[in-house]
Design an enzyme around this catalytic site. Structure first.
Site, short mmCIF file in Angstrom:
data_model
loop_
_atom_site.label_atom_id
_atom_site.label_comp_id
_atom_site.label_asym_id
_atom_site.label_seq_id
_atom_site.Cartn_x
_atom_site.Cartn_y
_atom_site.Cartn_z
N LYS A 142 1.08 -1.22 0.10
CA LYS A 142 -0.12 -0.02 0.01
C LYS A 142 0.98 1.34 0.02
O LYS A 142 2.11 1.32 0.68
CB LYS A 142 -0.86 -0.05 1.26
CG LYS A 142 -1.95 1.17 1.45
CD LYS A 142 -2.79 0.73 2.69
CE LYS A 142 -4.24 1.70 2.74
NZ LYS A 142 -4.70 1.27 3.81
N SER A 158 -9.66 0.64 3.01
CA SER A 158 -8.77 1.52 1.93
C SER A 158 -7.63 0.77 1.33
O SER A 158 -7.09 1.35 0.52
CB SER A 158 -8.22 2.63 3.02
OG SER A 158 -7.14 2.25 3.98
N SER A 179 -9.84 -1.92 6.81
CA SER A 179 -8.99 -1.67 5.76
C SER A 179 -8.25 -2.74 5.16
O SER A 179 -7.64 -2.77 3.99
CB SER A 179 -8.24 -0.41 5.63
OG SER A 179 -8.91 0.82 5.81
#
Lengths: 67, 467
Positions: free
Chosen positions: B77, B153, B177
């Protein structure tokens, strides 16, 4: 808070923290804040005693460090 | 060369059946063939990855010991620092930041274990979202249905694994997330105990609740990666674990001797029929080996979700005050108003939420005197279409984006570790819904054992995509 009160709160709080917001932004932010207010109200229903402290507290230094 | 799963890659490279270079080239080809449609990656570093893979092959040729993840391609990420690159955290605002001077601790640990860093992955701006509908970098699309969200996310982290681009990714989880993208993309994810893994070198969202963790395309590989990520970090004030507690050695015990329960009450009320079916499939599969009791009551779940929402809003909003004052127009339109609302909310809401959290933690921990693993859906529903504004959950019309986290937020607020297992109920148009396997704090081993049992039963599995 009513819608009008929420708008007034957002306006005043933004001024307090020096956050420039126009009327359209204030209106959008107020919608979010009203949603959060309803969540905060559910927390008010949970009884907390004066000695109920936050989960983590500030520690000035590790207790077991050399002194 | 066929695409290998995470644990297959480990075995193939270790045995010499495949070179790390060949494994990497297969992944690069897959990324190049699919990412224009999926949009999982925001940055690639193929040349550096080729050099890392070559080093693995040289070490093997010399007979030198290889790390436990030797030759495994992975991506992170884009809130993880990568040396020499700007840590975007999904934002436009951060583009003006200087490049990172070192890799994040968890990136370093995976590379020390022999894994090969391929690139960085899309996310909701500053991790404030459940859908990875990122205006600056485009939405990440669900590899099982490109019209649907991959979740967020850490949407790029979920989609990259589901699309077969890389077998291992890293993400973060504050309110769901890791678990939401795992659920929507049909892959394995682990949100460890709060304070288990070092967060140093990652861009924060909510200091009080942020967790980091891995995604993988098989359960044994996920456990292997998690073990490699562990380790104390005295320089991270949020890393409480002081020792490594390996999990791979106990996986094959499965759920033997474990007390497994299914959460009822709030968690049942907020789940659609398909999500309930996902839980029933998991419970029945585990129930073949143990007595699974249904209807276990998790304490104060709705209040915990409210408290998590409030703490998130306050800390997240405060963190970005400077750019909200000067560059609000450069923030993500889908979340900037929420950030501002959080920054302005009364302190009494925040303090009460934090005081509630201690009482809540104690109640949750007491629950685990009677249970080892608790099961509930990871999301109330399967992945909605990108752009959805509203969802229907059992007749309630609710705002789509925040409601996706209804079932994850109470759990992460307790800090408990959770494995998300990929399940495939009916009535979803072929989309998955994950289930959360929740254990007591510091008992990731039990959640992973339950995951292993589900994988062995065949009901939890990673499936081919439409790509």
């Amino acid at each position: 808070m009513t819608e009008e009160q929420t708008l007034a709160y957002v306006h005043a709080a933004a001024v307090a923290v020096d956050l420039p917001l126009d009327d359209a932004q204030i209106a959008r932010v107020a919608v979010h804040l009203q949603r959060t207010a309803s969540l905060a109200a559910t927390l008010e229903d949970i009884p907390l005693a004066p000695h109920d402290e936050p989960a983590e507290l500030f520690c000035p230094a590790p207790f077991d460090q050399p002194r | 060369m066929p695409t290998l799963s995470l644990s297959q890659t480990v075995q193939a490279v270790a045995s010499g059946e495949c070179s790390a270079a060949a494994v990497l080239e297969t992944c690069i080809a897959r990324i190049e063939a699919t990412d224009a449609r999926v949009n999982a990656f925001t940055g690639t570093r193929f040349d550096a990855a080729r050099a890392q893979a070559a080093q693995v092959d040289v070490r093997r040729a010399r007979g030198e010991p290889l790390g436990p993840l030797a030759g495994v391609p992975f991506a992170v990420k884009n809130l993880f620092d990568i040396s020499g690159e700007v840590t975007l955290a999904g934002s436009k605002v951060n583009r003006s930041h200087p490049p990172a001077t070192a890799d994040a601790v968890l990136v370093q640990r995976l590379q020390a274990a022999g894994a090969v860093l391929v690139g960085s992955l899309n996310m909701d701006e500053f991790a404030y979202g459940f859908t990875t509908e990122n205006t600056h970098y485009g939405p990440t699309r669900n590899p099982h249905n490109l019209d649907c969200t991959a979740g967020g996310s850490s949407g790029g982290s979920g989609a990259a694994v589901a699309a077969g681009q890389v077998p291992l990714t890293l993400g973060s989880d504050t309110n769901g997330s890791i678990r939401v993208p795992s659920s929507f993309c049909g892959i394995w994810g682990l949100k460890p105990t709060f304070g288990r893994l070092s967060r140093r070198g990652s861009f924060p969202f909510v200091h009080s609740i942020d967790h980091l963790g891995p995604f993988g395309d098989d359960l044994p590989g996920l456990a292997l990666a998690y073990d490699a990520l562990q380790g104390p970090d005295a320089l991270d004030p949020g890393c409480f674990a002081t020792a490594v507690e390996p999990t791979t050695g106990s996986l094959a015990q499965g759920v033997e001797g474990l007390r497994v329960g299914v959460l009822g009450g709030y968690f049942d009320a907020m789940a659609t029929p398909a999500a309930r079916e996902a839980v029933a499939l998991a419970a029945d599969a585990l129930g073949a080996r143990v007595a699974v009791q249904r209807g276990v009551e998790w304490p104060d779940a709705a209040a915990a979700r409210a408290a998590a929402f409030i703490v998130t809003a306050s800390e997240g909003g405060q963190l970005h005050m400077d750019s909200l004052r000067t560059r609000a127009a450069d923030h993500e339109p889908l979340s900037v108003d929420r950030l501002i609302a959080g920054a302005l909310q009364p302190a009494v809401w925040y303090v009460r939420a934090q005081r509630f959290r201690r009482r809540y933690r104690d109640q949750v921990n007491a629950l685990f005197r009677d249970w080892d693993v608790l099961i509930t859906p990871a999301t109330p529903l399967a992945a909605p279409a990108i752009g959805s504004e509203w969802v229907d959950i059992n007749g309630q019309r609710l705002p789509c984006r925040p409601s996706i986290g209804l079932l994850t937020q109470p759990v992460s607020f307790s800090g408990c570790p959770v494995v998300t297992a990929p399940m495939w109920p009916g009535g979803t148009g072929g989309l998955p819904i994950g289930v959360q396997l929740i254990a007591a704090p510091w008992r990731e081993d039990l959640a992973l054992r339950a995951g292993w049992a589900l994988a062995q039963s065949g009901v939890a599995q990673v499936k081919e995509t439409v790509l």
